[in-house]
Design a protein around this motif. Structure first.
Motif, PDB file in Angstrom:
ATOM      1  N   ALA A   1       8.332  27.935  27.665  1.00 51.19           N
ATOM      2  CA  ALA A   1       7.095  28.583  28.115  1.00 51.19           C
ATOM      3  C   ALA A   1       6.260  27.624  28.962  1.00 51.19           C
ATOM      4  CB  ALA A   1       6.297  29.063  26.908  1.00 51.19           C
ATOM      5  N   ALA A   2       6.203  26.346  28.558  1.00 50.43           N
ATOM      6  CA  ALA A   2       5.447  25.357  29.335  1.00 50.43           C
ATOM      7  C   ALA A   2       6.078  25.140  30.700  1.00 50.43           C
ATOM      8  CB  ALA A   2       5.372  24.037  28.570  1.00 50.43           C
ATOM      9  N   GLU A   3       7.409  25.157  30.763  1.00 45.63           N
ATOM     10  CA  GLU A   3       8.095  24.988  32.047  1.00 45.63           C
ATOM     11  C   GLU A   3       7.781  26.159  32.985  1.00 45.63           C
ATOM     12  OE1 GLU A   3      12.045  22.458  30.620  1.00 45.63           O
ATOM     13  OE2 GLU A   3      12.163  24.640  30.917  1.00 45.63           O
ATOM     14  N   VAL A   4       7.790  27.369  32.432  1.00 49.58           N
ATOM     15  CA  VAL A   4       7.504  28.549  33.255  1.00 49.58           C
ATOM     16  C   VAL A   4       6.052  28.541  33.711  1.00 49.58           C
ATOM     17  CG1 VAL A   4       7.334  31.062  33.240  1.00 49.58           C
ATOM     18  CG2 VAL A   4       9.327  29.934  32.222  1.00 49.58           C
ATOM     19  N   ARG A   5       5.134  28.181  32.797  1.00 52.72           N
ATOM     20  CA  ARG A   5       3.717  28.187  33.142  1.00 52.72           C
ATOM     21  C   ARG A   5       3.354  27.100  34.143  1.00 52.72           C
ATOM     22  NH1 ARG A   5      -0.306  26.097  28.688  1.00 52.72           N
ATOM     23  NH2 ARG A   5       0.672  24.178  29.475  1.00 52.72           N
ATOM     24  N   ASP A   6       3.816  25.846  33.900  1.00 52.37           N
ATOM     25  CA  ASP A   6       3.363  24.714  34.695  1.00 52.37           C
ATOM     26  C   ASP A   6       4.217  24.473  35.935  1.00 52.37           C
ATOM     27  OD1 ASP A   6       1.395  24.343  32.807  1.00 52.37           O
ATOM     28  OD2 ASP A   6       2.520  22.846  31.679  1.00 52.37           O
ATOM     29  N   GLY A   7       5.518  24.615  35.833  1.00 49.18           N
ATOM     30  CA  GLY A   7       6.378  24.499  37.002  1.00 49.18           C
ATOM     31  C   GLY A   7       6.766  23.089  37.389  1.00 49.18           C
ATOM     32  N   TRP A   8       5.962  22.092  37.015  1.00 49.92           N
ATOM     33  CA  TRP A   8       6.208  20.691  37.370  1.00 49.92           C
ATOM     34  C   TRP A   8       5.261  19.816  36.572  1.00 49.92           C
ATOM     35  CZ3 TRP A   8       5.175  24.114  41.652  1.00 49.92           C
ATOM     36  CH2 TRP A   8       3.814  24.337  41.863  1.00 49.92           C
ATOM     37  N   CYS A   9       5.337  18.509  36.745  1.00 52.27           N
ATOM     38  CA  CYS A   9       4.388  17.605  36.096  1.00 52.27           C
ATOM     39  C   CYS A   9       2.977  17.957  36.556  1.00 52.27           C
ATOM     40  CB  CYS A   9       4.711  16.152  36.454  1.00 52.27           C
ATOM     41  SG  CYS A   9       3.490  14.943  35.881  1.00 52.27           S
ATOM     42  N   VAL A  10       2.053  18.138  35.597  1.00 50.82           N
ATOM     43  CA  VAL A  10       0.722  18.640  35.931  1.00 50.82           C
ATOM     44  C   VAL A  10      -0.250  17.535  36.324  1.00 50.82           C
ATOM     45  CG1 VAL A  10       1.030  20.605  34.385  1.00 50.82           C
ATOM     46  CG2 VAL A  10      -0.094  18.535  33.527  1.00 50.82           C
TER      47      VAL A  10
ATOM     48  N   ALA B   1      -2.295  15.152  38.526  1.00 50.12           N
ATOM     49  CA  ALA B   1      -2.732  15.399  39.899  1.00 50.12           C
ATOM     50  C   ALA B   1      -1.889  14.634  40.908  1.00 50.12           C
ATOM     51  CB  ALA B   1      -4.196  14.995  40.060  1.00 50.12           C
ATOM     52  N   GLY B   2      -1.308  15.378  41.862  1.00 48.77           N
ATOM     53  CA  GLY B   2      -0.576  14.758  42.949  1.00 48.77           C
ATOM     54  C   GLY B   2       0.873  14.479  42.673  1.00 48.77           C
ATOM     55  N   CYS B   3       1.383  14.829  41.474  1.00 53.19           N
ATOM     56  CA  CYS B   3       2.766  14.470  41.161  1.00 53.19           C
ATOM     57  C   CYS B   3       3.731  15.583  41.543  1.00 53.19           C
ATOM     58  CB  CYS B   3       2.909  14.110  39.678  1.00 53.19           C
ATOM     59  SG  CYS B   3       4.593  13.622  39.227  1.00 53.19           S
ATOM     60  N   GLY B   4       3.946  16.537  40.662  1.00 58.33           N
ATOM     61  CA  GLY B   4       4.885  17.603  40.968  1.00 58.33           C
ATOM     62  C   GLY B   4       6.330  17.267  40.659  1.00 58.33           C
ATOM     63  N   ALA B   5       6.594  16.282  39.778  1.00 55.84           N
ATOM     64  CA  ALA B   5       7.969  15.994  39.373  1.00 55.84           C
ATOM     65  C   ALA B   5       8.565  17.224  38.706  1.00 55.84           C
ATOM     66  CB  ALA B   5       7.994  14.803  38.422  1.00 55.84           C
ATOM     67  N   PRO B   6       9.866  17.475  38.877  1.00 54.25           N
ATOM     68  CA  PRO B   6      10.479  18.696  38.335  1.00 54.25           C
ATOM     69  C   PRO B   6      10.412  18.756  36.808  1.00 54.25           C
ATOM     70  CG  PRO B   6      12.159  17.170  39.147  1.00 54.25           C
ATOM     71  CD  PRO B   6      10.837  16.641  39.601  1.00 54.25           C
ATOM     72  N   THR B   7      10.520  19.956  36.296  1.00 59.03           N
ATOM     73  CA  THR B   7      10.344  20.173  34.860  1.00 59.03           C
ATOM     74  C   THR B   7      11.343  19.405  34.012  1.00 59.03           C
ATOM     75  OG1 THR B   7      11.754  22.144  34.954  1.00 59.03           O
ATOM     76  CG2 THR B   7       9.390  22.478  35.219  1.00 59.03           C
ATOM     77  N   PHE B   8      12.586  19.251  34.506  1.00 52.94           N
ATOM     78  CA  PHE B   8      13.602  18.597  33.675  1.00 52.94           C
ATOM     79  C   PHE B   8      13.401  17.088  33.604  1.00 52.94           C
ATOM     80  CE2 PHE B   8      15.321  19.529  37.891  1.00 52.94           C
ATOM     81  CZ  PHE B   8      15.714  18.285  38.341  1.00 52.94           C
TER      82      PHE B   8
END
Length: 399
Positions: free
Chosen positions: A315-324, A326-333
């Motif tokens: 659920a967290a992966e679906v909601r957030d999509g990436w590292c939350v 600021a400025g990161c965006g690393a993939p969920t895995f």
């Protein structure tokens, strides 16, 4: 003859940029000349066994003990000296300051006995090769010189057996008293290419706004991330019936307490870490309760419990999509599920109390940074001093 640079205590900050660069080039040229004379002297001392004068058997051992050089550096100086005896063009350019000691070391393998014999058997004029490689060394980047030497050596042994690339692979790891490790490794060309390709994919995918890490730091983080990915995937070979996992042993009081607790936790390979670091690892791990008796023997142990069950993580992966962060965006895995309110302090393991954070930013959040989800679903990040990290809109969001 080119003039020699006079060393002085002049104020270098007073020099113009061009003058600083000219001075740098002159210093490198002078260093090359000194290195050339040093290697020439070592060669003669090596041939005469002058080290016996001080009771030592070899010049490398004399250089290690009297000049306090590393073993590899000492051996390379001796090898270069022996090689230059057969490479007069390279030796002359070295003495003139036109090539560096590193370039000489790169060319030196062509003068090994077996390679000189192979060249003679194939009617290869070593003098022509010496002149050609010297010209490359004096005018081309170091990588080009290494490629040229490699092609020449491969040409000498076109019909030879294909070497086993694994024979030269080495990995040595040393663990220090604080639990940190250092090491060195040697890989063949294909193995090295695989490693660099894997690391670069992680480095490039993990770049984020305001990243001030050096290239070395980025690659080290990428190596740890590769290990994280493999451990999380669960596809590594089992160890005595168990999947490999990072083991942390800590007392419940230290784990639940608010303090840093230096030296409170032990890792599986013998390293010791703080309670704060253990709490960071426990954020998204398995917990096993073991009751110890006064003699240090386990009295009772319970089954391992996954702190973050799969459905909460998904659920967290679906909601957030990436590292939350600021400025990161690393993939969920790449991410751990962080408890906004630590579970040891009563924080519930549910979606509302969860945030996806990559390893680097998970560490930062456990060292003073803070992330918080707003009612509209946006995540905000604050520094330890309370100021907010503000960035522009995500580029992919505007696509």
């Amino acid at each position: 003859m080119a003039r020699s640079l006079v060393l002085s205590d002049d104020d270098l900050h007073a020099l113009a940029d061009g003058a600083l660069l000219d001075r740098t080039a002159e210093l490198i040229r002078e260093r090359n000349r000194i290195d050339a004379e040093l290697i020439r002297t070592i060669r003669v001392a090596d041939a005469r066994q002058a080290c016996e004068h001080d009771g030592l058997k070899t010049m490398p051992s004399w250089l290690r003990n009297h000049a306090r050089l590393l073993a590899a550096a000492a051996a390379e100086l001796v090898r270069s000296g022996r090689a230059l005896e057969h490479l007069p063009a390279l030796e002359a350019a070295f003495a003139a300051g036109d090539v560096t000691a590193e370039q000489v070391a790169a060319v030196a393998p062509i003068a090994r006995d077996e390679h000189r014999v192979a060249a003679a058997e194939q009617d290869v004029d070593l003098a022509e090769i010496d002149a050609a490689l010297t010209a490359i060394a004096a005018s081309q980047p170091h990588q080009v010189l290494g490629q040229a030497v490699g092609r020449y050596l491969a040409m000498l042994d076109q019909d030879g057996p294909e070497p086993d690339p694994t024979e030269g692979r080495r990995l040595a790891i040393t663990q220090h008293t604080d639990g940190s490790i250092t090491g060195r490794f040697d890989l063949d060309a294909v193995g090295g290419e695989k490693l660099r390709t894997a690391l670069e994919s992680v480095v490039q995918a993990g770049r984020c706004a305001g990243d001030e890490r050096t290239r070395h730091q980025q690659q080290a983080d990428a190596l740890v991330q590769l290990c994280d990915n493999q451990l999380a995937a669960g596809t590594l070979p089992t160890l005595r019936g168990y999947k490999p996992q990072v083991i942390v042993k800590i007392g419940v009081g230290d784990l639940a307490g608010p303090g840093v607790g230096p030296g409170a936790a032990d890792l599986g390979f013998g390293a010791t870490i703080s309670a704060a670091r253990a709490r960071w690892i426990a954020c998204d791990g398995n917990i096993t309760r073991i009751v110890m008796g006064p003699d240090g023997m386990p009295l009772e142990y319970g089954r391992s419990v996954r702190l973050v069950p799969p459905h909460v993580r998904r659920a967290a992966e679906v909601r957030d999509g990436w590292c939350v962060f600021a400025g990161c965006g690393a993939p969920t895995f790449w991410c751990d599920v962080h408890h906004l309110l630590e579970w040891v302090n009563g924080g519930e393991t549910n979606l509302e109390n969860s945030a996806l954070l990559c390893e680097r930013h998970h560490t930062k959040v456990h060292h003073g940074f803070r992330v918080e989800r707003q009612p509209d679903g946006r995540w905000r990040t604050w520094r330890p001093d309370g100021s907010e990290i503000l960035i522009g809109p995500r580029l992919d969001a505007a696509a």
